[in-house]
Design an enzyme around this catalytic site. Structure first.
Site, PDB file in Angstrom:
ATOM      1  CD  GLU A 174      -6.961  -0.210   0.831  1.00 35.60           C
ATOM      2  OE1 GLU A 174      -7.103   0.862   1.439  1.00 35.60           O
ATOM      3  OE2 GLU A 174      -6.159  -1.072   1.171  1.00 35.60           O
ATOM      4  CG  HIS A 227      -8.361   4.202   0.688  1.00 37.41           C
ATOM      5  ND1 HIS A 227      -8.614   4.079   2.036  1.00 37.41           N
ATOM      6  CD2 HIS A 227      -9.530   4.598   0.127  1.00 37.41           C
ATOM      7  CE1 HIS A 227      -9.881   4.376   2.279  1.00 37.41           C
ATOM      8  NE2 HIS A 227     -10.454   4.719   1.124  1.00 37.41           N
ATOM      9  CG  ASP A 253      -3.114   4.636   0.351  1.00 39.85           C
ATOM     10  OD1 ASP A 253      -3.082   4.559  -0.886  1.00 39.85           O
ATOM     11  OD2 ASP A 253      -4.007   4.106   1.041  1.00 39.85           O
ATOM     12  CG  HIS A 254       0.415   6.329   4.698  1.00 42.12           C
ATOM     13  ND1 HIS A 254      -0.512   7.335   4.890  1.00 42.12           N
ATOM     14  CD2 HIS A 254      -0.189   5.189   5.079  1.00 42.12           C
ATOM     15  CE1 HIS A 254      -1.618   6.807   5.392  1.00 42.12           C
ATOM     16  NE2 HIS A 254      -1.443   5.515   5.519  1.00 42.12           N
ATOM     17  NE  ARG A 313      -7.824  11.511   4.974  1.00 40.95           N
ATOM     18  CZ  ARG A 313      -8.368  10.914   6.045  1.00 40.95           C
ATOM     19  NH1 ARG A 313      -7.647  10.125   6.799  1.00 40.95           N
ATOM     20  NH2 ARG A 313      -9.629  11.123   6.353  1.00 40.95           N
ATOM     21  N   GLY A 366       1.121  -1.301   4.329  1.00 42.82           N
ATOM     22  CA  GLY A 366       1.565  -0.002   3.851  1.00 42.82           C
ATOM     23  C   GLY A 366       2.276   0.865   4.866  1.00 42.82           C
ATOM     24  CB  THR A 380      -6.035   4.725   9.129  1.00 42.73           C
ATOM     25  OG1 THR A 380      -5.875   3.647   8.211  1.00 42.73           O
ATOM     26  CG2 THR A 380      -6.146   4.168  10.540  1.00 42.73           C
ATOM     27  CB  THR A 381      -9.750   1.783   6.845  1.00 40.12           C
ATOM     28  OG1 THR A 381      -9.303   2.472   5.678  1.00 40.12           O
ATOM     29  CG2 THR A 381     -11.089   1.159   6.583  1.00 40.12           C
ATOM     30  CD  GLU A 411      -7.239  -6.295   2.775  1.00 42.59           C
ATOM     31  OE1 GLU A 411      -7.278  -6.261   1.528  1.00 42.59           O
ATOM     32  OE2 GLU A 411      -6.513  -5.544   3.463  1.00 42.59           O
ATOM     33  NE  ARG A 465      -8.523   7.587   3.880  1.00 45.78           N
ATOM     34  CZ  ARG A 465      -9.449   7.313   4.801  1.00 45.78           C
ATOM     35  NH1 ARG A 465     -10.544   8.023   4.898  1.00 45.78           N
ATOM     36  NH2 ARG A 465      -9.259   6.341   5.658  1.00 45.78           N
ATOM     37  CG  ASN A 475      -1.875   1.088   1.268  1.00 45.77           C
ATOM     38  OD1 ASN A 475      -1.485   2.229   1.020  1.00 45.77           O
ATOM     39  ND2 ASN A 475      -3.130   0.812   1.560  1.00 45.77           N
ATOM     40  CG  HIS A 534      -5.743  -1.433   8.991  1.00 42.50           C
ATOM     41  ND1 HIS A 534      -5.294  -0.735  10.077  1.00 42.50           N
ATOM     42  CD2 HIS A 534      -6.302  -0.514   8.170  1.00 42.50           C
ATOM     43  CE1 HIS A 534      -5.590   0.551   9.941  1.00 42.50           C
ATOM     44  NE2 HIS A 534      -6.201   0.714   8.782  1.00 42.50           N
ATOM     45  NE  ARG A 548       7.608  21.359   3.446  1.00 40.23           N
ATOM     46  CZ  ARG A 548       8.907  21.605   3.570  1.00 40.23           C
ATOM     47  NH1 ARG A 548       9.651  21.767   2.513  1.00 40.23           N
ATOM     48  NH2 ARG A 548       9.446  21.692   4.762  1.00 40.23           N
TER      49      ARG A 548
HETATM   50  N1  PXP Z   1      -5.998  -3.128   3.812  1.00 45.86           N
HETATM   51  C1  PXP Z   1      -6.962  -2.176   3.861  1.00 45.86           C
HETATM   52  C2  PXP Z   1      -8.335  -2.541   3.407  1.00 45.86           C
HETATM   53  C3  PXP Z   1      -6.669  -0.869   4.287  1.00 45.86           C
HETATM   54  O1  PXP Z   1      -7.643   0.055   4.331  1.00 45.86           O
HETATM   55  C4  PXP Z   1      -5.345  -0.551   4.635  1.00 45.86           C
HETATM   56  C5  PXP Z   1      -4.995   0.847   5.017  1.00 45.86           C
HETATM   57  O2  PXP Z   1      -5.225   1.700   3.957  1.00 45.86           O
HETATM   58  C6  PXP Z   1      -4.378  -1.566   4.553  1.00 45.86           C
HETATM   59  C7  PXP Z   1      -4.734  -2.854   4.161  1.00 45.86           C
HETATM   60  C8  PXP Z   1      -2.948  -1.319   4.906  1.00 45.86           C
HETATM   61  O3  PXP Z   1      -2.865  -0.947   6.251  1.00 45.86           O
HETATM   62  P1  PXP Z   1      -1.499  -0.358   6.814  1.00 45.86           P
HETATM   63  O4  PXP Z   1      -1.224   0.884   6.034  1.00 45.86           O
HETATM   64  O5  PXP Z   1      -1.809  -0.109   8.246  1.00 45.86           O
HETATM   65  O6  PXP Z   1      -0.444  -1.402   6.600  1.00 45.86           O
END
Ligand code: PXP
Length: 247
Positions: A73, A46, A12-13, A52, A215, A103-104, A154, A48, A10, A193, A21
């Site tokens: 996602e 994801h 996203d971060h 974000r 992630g 977060t989710t 999942e 969103r 993942n 997660h 920035r």
């Molecule tokens: N699976 C799902 C469905 C999620 O929403 C997330 C977080 O976006 C992850 C996995 C990954 O979680 P983490 O970033 O905490 O590893």
């Protein structure tokens, strides 16, 4: 019993940091390329409602440049359904989404959203997209996921990762039971997660689980050792644990 386990990264971060920035660095697409080279089986991201982290343009670029499966996602909204149907990723993972959450925070209430999820699942599957529903390790939600026609669930591993001592063993037992129940219902079972180097092994050892999506920890760890090393170490821990459990 499945002897192998896939790893979805993942990214996203990486986008969270970029957006801090407002520029183009660090680029989540570059992270996806590194993940591919480090042995990832898929890229998870994801989109969103509030954008974000990942942007629409990130999805365009990922779809164009990344050859391994993209797992998108998304919330079960009209906007996200249209976006998924437009880009046709390999899979979508439907998650609950609240603007105020960091977060989710939990799994879907598939029973309450049954009609919406049934329709969404059918439309995605007609377009050739695999549908995964993100749920708590709870038989009621698994049965509902099966009822709405999803082929994949999942399991939310957040409660397991956050638990301490005996409660962690209890949460692991819930994951073990739910993953076996999911497979018995004919569902493919993924999990994710909050997983890190300490928590991944026990989940990877559950032979009913075929994929982990990870992630935040990896992106954080990348600051200290680089993304490639972090992913490779996670992959090794998963594979070692699965091999030890399944022989
Ligand atoms: N699976 C799902 C469905 C999620 O929403 C997330 C977080 O976006 C992850 C996995 C990954 O979680 P983490 O970033 O905490 O590893």
């Amino acid at each position: 019993m499945t002897r192998t386990i896939r790893l979805g990264i993942n990214i996203d971060h990486v986008a969270t940091l970029r957006n801090a920035r407002g520029g183009a660095h660090p680029d989540p697409l570059r992270a996806a390329h590194i993940a591919v080279a480090a042995g990832a089986d898929g890229i998870t991201t994801h989109l969103r409602e509030d954008r974000r982290h990942i942007s629409d343009n990130d999805i365009v670029r990922l779809m164009a440049e990344i050859a391994i499966p993209l797992n998108l996602e998304m919330a079960a909204t009209t906007e996200m359904t249209a976006i998924a149907l437009h880009y046709c990723p390999h899979a979508v993972c439907v998650v609950p989404e609240r603007r105020e959450e960091r977060t989710t925070e939990g799994g879907l209430d598939v029973i309450r959203q049954r009609t919406t999820l049934e329709k969404l699942t059918r439309r995605m599957q007609e377009a050739g997209i695999i549908v995964s529903l993100f749920v708590e390790p709870d038989i009621i939600q698994l049965e509902a996921a099966s009822m709405v026609g999803a082929h994949v669930v999942e399991l939310h591993t957040g409660a397991y990762c956050n638990a301490i001592g005996t409660s962690r063993a209890d949460e692991l037992a819930r994951l073990e039971t739910a993953s076996a129940q999911a497979v018995a219902m004919g569902l493919e079972c993924h999990a994710g997660h909050g997983l890190d180097y300490d928590t991944v092994g026990a989940v990877a050892a559950l032979s009913s689980i075929t994929e982990l999506n990870i992630g935040h920890f990896l992106v954080g760890e990348a600051i200290f050792c680089g993304l490639s090393d972090a992913i490779q170490r996670m992959r090794t821990l998963m594979d070692q644990s699965r091999t030890a459990a399944t022989g």
